[in-house]
Scaffold this active site. Structure first.
Site, PDB file in Angstrom:
ATOM      1  CG  PHE A   1       3.393  -1.045   4.727  1.00 32.17           C
ATOM      2  CD1 PHE A   1       4.177  -0.848   5.544  1.00 32.17           C
ATOM      3  CD2 PHE A   1       3.700  -2.307   3.677  1.00 32.17           C
ATOM      4  CE1 PHE A   1       4.923   0.380   4.106  1.00 32.17           C
ATOM      5  CE2 PHE A   1       5.270  -1.764   2.998  1.00 32.17           C
ATOM      6  CZ  PHE A   1       5.719  -0.409   3.760  1.00 32.17           C
ATOM      7  CE  LYS A   2       8.475  -0.164   6.658  1.00 29.47           C
ATOM      8  NZ  LYS A   2       7.797   1.063   6.988  1.00 29.47           N
ATOM      9  CG  ASP A   3       2.521  -5.925  11.765  1.00 32.29           C
ATOM     10  OD1 ASP A   3       3.570  -5.962  12.409  1.00 32.29           O
ATOM     11  OD2 ASP A   3       1.831  -5.025  12.299  1.00 32.29           O
TER      12      ASP A   3
ATOM     13  CG  MET B   1       8.212  -7.609   9.344  1.00 29.40           C
ATOM     14  SD  MET B   1       9.729  -8.767   9.188  1.00 29.40           S
ATOM     15  CE  MET B   1      10.635  -6.001   9.442  1.00 29.40           C
TER      16      MET B   1
END
Ligand SMILES: *Cc1c(COP(=O)(O)O)cnc(C)c1O
Length: 469
Positions: A112-114, A117
């Protein structure tokens, strides 16, 4: 929209000013002076918008110092089917037992950090170009955050990334993901040491103010406000997908570590999104579950932090938590300073007298999931639905089941794809999880990495030679 600090010592700043900083100058975290309010009519007008357009609508409330056409260009560049492996960007899939899976892991690094980011990469490039300056992002990673940052910043003007990782201690897939990037502004440094030593070197170099200023060092850690703001978007998106009309309520279950993801849900709820419950799931490292159950916040030491099979949730203190506490004490910065002074002197603080607000007014619920729970949940979901979930998402599903209410959709946030944690999948099902087709030959691509001794000096020398100044 201006931003203030949770410690009360920062004059109000614009979005672009707080974007490139870590902590506020007074040691606090930046938050909007007031949260924008979304009326039911506005919310309905967003129904059916493509993800990039919804992201523009939500983010334009927080980003008021960048022209609208530029912001729209950025959300379209961040959220499209070239970058994400789904036309929806964030798909919603039904599971069993009243649960659905909100697919946050269709981005380039399968986690999920994409989502945050990719926006951060766009907005960093824009602001650095506007200000005609450069930034050298220095970070340490044991796998996840580092790769999301590299994929978001690869090829971007004005920014170089120096990512330290422990040599020989990441999985073959994680190494391939990071080290196969051939972009000139991405520097992978594999240090002959462990993750904590890499982290200490980052802290030491960033703490050396002369060196930091001279070599324009920056970070993209989980306290960055732009990341929190970008994550607010998918709570709106999830609600819009799970409902058919105004004022229907939805609950979200969030596998949590540093309290970044679920903080964005809290912000969405405070903006008027009809969220029934925010269900916080932890693994055996249950410092946050303990707070939401008892009102006592007691961070742990590194030695008291277990290494688990949902490793991205193995945290001892939750770096974004102060933003929630600031709200809970009615934005009284003096009280926040007092509570953090108590943490330093006695190792905990006690807000148990506020439990009814924490669970009622703010809608939080919490639960714990163990290794055995993860294994059982991966298997039961697979057997019932054919859907394969990763160990972090399994923690979310396990705890979500404890808080399902009739008539209220429960959306579990899928924080990673199972292919990233195939060993645990194999333990649960007897066979590994296949990576997405597009990444099938990732491990055979040429890799670009410099192996260095795990010392401050060797990293300093490397930066002196390669940093853009
Ligand atoms: C980072 C991460 C988490 C924890 O998210 P926080 O925002 O730190 O609470 C959970 N699962 C996965 C897979 C992650 O990468």
């Amino acid at each position: 929209m201006k931003y203030i600090s949770t410690r009360g010592g920062m004059s109000p700043q614009g979005f672009s000013d707080i974007l490139l900083e870590g902590l506020a100058p007074d040691g606090g975290l930046a938050l909007p002076e007031t949260l924008p309010q979304i009326s039911p009519a506005t919310l309905e007008s967003w129904r059916g918008l493509p993800y990039a357009e919804l992201a523009f609508e939500v983010l334009s409330l927080f980003v008021t110092d960048i022209p609208a056409d530029e912001l729209r260009r950025m959300t379209r560049a961040a959220y499209n089917d070239q970058v994400f492996n789904s036309e929806d960007i964030v798909p919603l899939r039904p599971l069993d037992g009243g649960l659905s899976l909100l697919g946050l892991s269709e981005g380039p690094t399968l986690a999920f950090k994409d989502l945050a980011m990719q926006f951060l990469g766009q907005v960093f490039e824009y602001v650095l170009t506007q200000r005609d300056t450069t930034l050298n992002i220095l970070g340490a990673t044991s796998g996840d955050t580092g790769s999301a940052a590299e994929y978001a910043l690869r090829g971007k003007h004005g920014v170089h990334v120096f990512m330290l990782s422990p040599h020989g201690r990441m999985s073959a897939f994680q190494r391939a993901q990071m080290y196969s990037l051939q972009d000139e502004n991405i520097h992978n440094l594999a240090l002959r040491g462990v993750f904590d030593e890499c982290q200490d070197i980052v802290k030491a170099l960033s703490g050396d103010i002369d060196f930091k200023t001279r070599y324009k060092l920056g970070a993209v850690n989980s306290i960055n406000w732009a990341r929190i703001a970008a994550q607010v978007v998918y709570y709106f998106h999830g609600w819009l997908k799970a409902t058919t009309g105004p004022s229907q309520t939805v609950s979200f279950a969030v596998p949590s570590g540093n309290f970044g993801n679920i903080l964005s849900g809290h912000i969405a709820r405070r903006m008027g999104l009809p969220i029934a419950k925010l269900v916080l799931a932890t693994n055996e490292n249950n410092v946050l579950e303990e707070f939401f159950r008892t009102g006592v916040y007691r961070p742990r030491t590194a030695a008291q932090t277990y290494a688990t099979s949902s490793p991205s949730m193995d945290i001892s203190r939750a770096s974004n938590f102060e933003r929630f506490i600031f709200e809970l004490v009615d934005r009284n910065a003096a009280q926040v300073r007092e509570l953090w002074a108590q943490l330093a002197s006695q190792g905990f603080f006690d807000l148990s007298h506020r439990l009814s607000d924490i669970q009622g007014k703010y809608g939080f619920a919490a639960g714990v999931s163990s290794h055995a729970d993860r294994i059982a949940t991966i298997k039961s979901v697979y057997d019932a639905t054919g859907v394969l979930i990763d160990p972090h998402t399994a923690d979310g599903v396990k705890v979500a089941r404890e808080f399902v209410e009739p008539g209220v959709p429960m959306l579990v946030l899928e924080t990673a794809l199972p292919a990233k944690f195939s060993e645990t999948i194999e333990e649960a099902l007897g066979h590994p999880a296949a990576p997405p087709a597009a990444l099938a030959n990732l491990e055979s691509l040429p890799q670009r990495v410099d192996v260095l001794d795990c010392t401050l000096e060797s990293v300093r020398e490397y930066l002196v030679k390669h940093a853009a100044v």
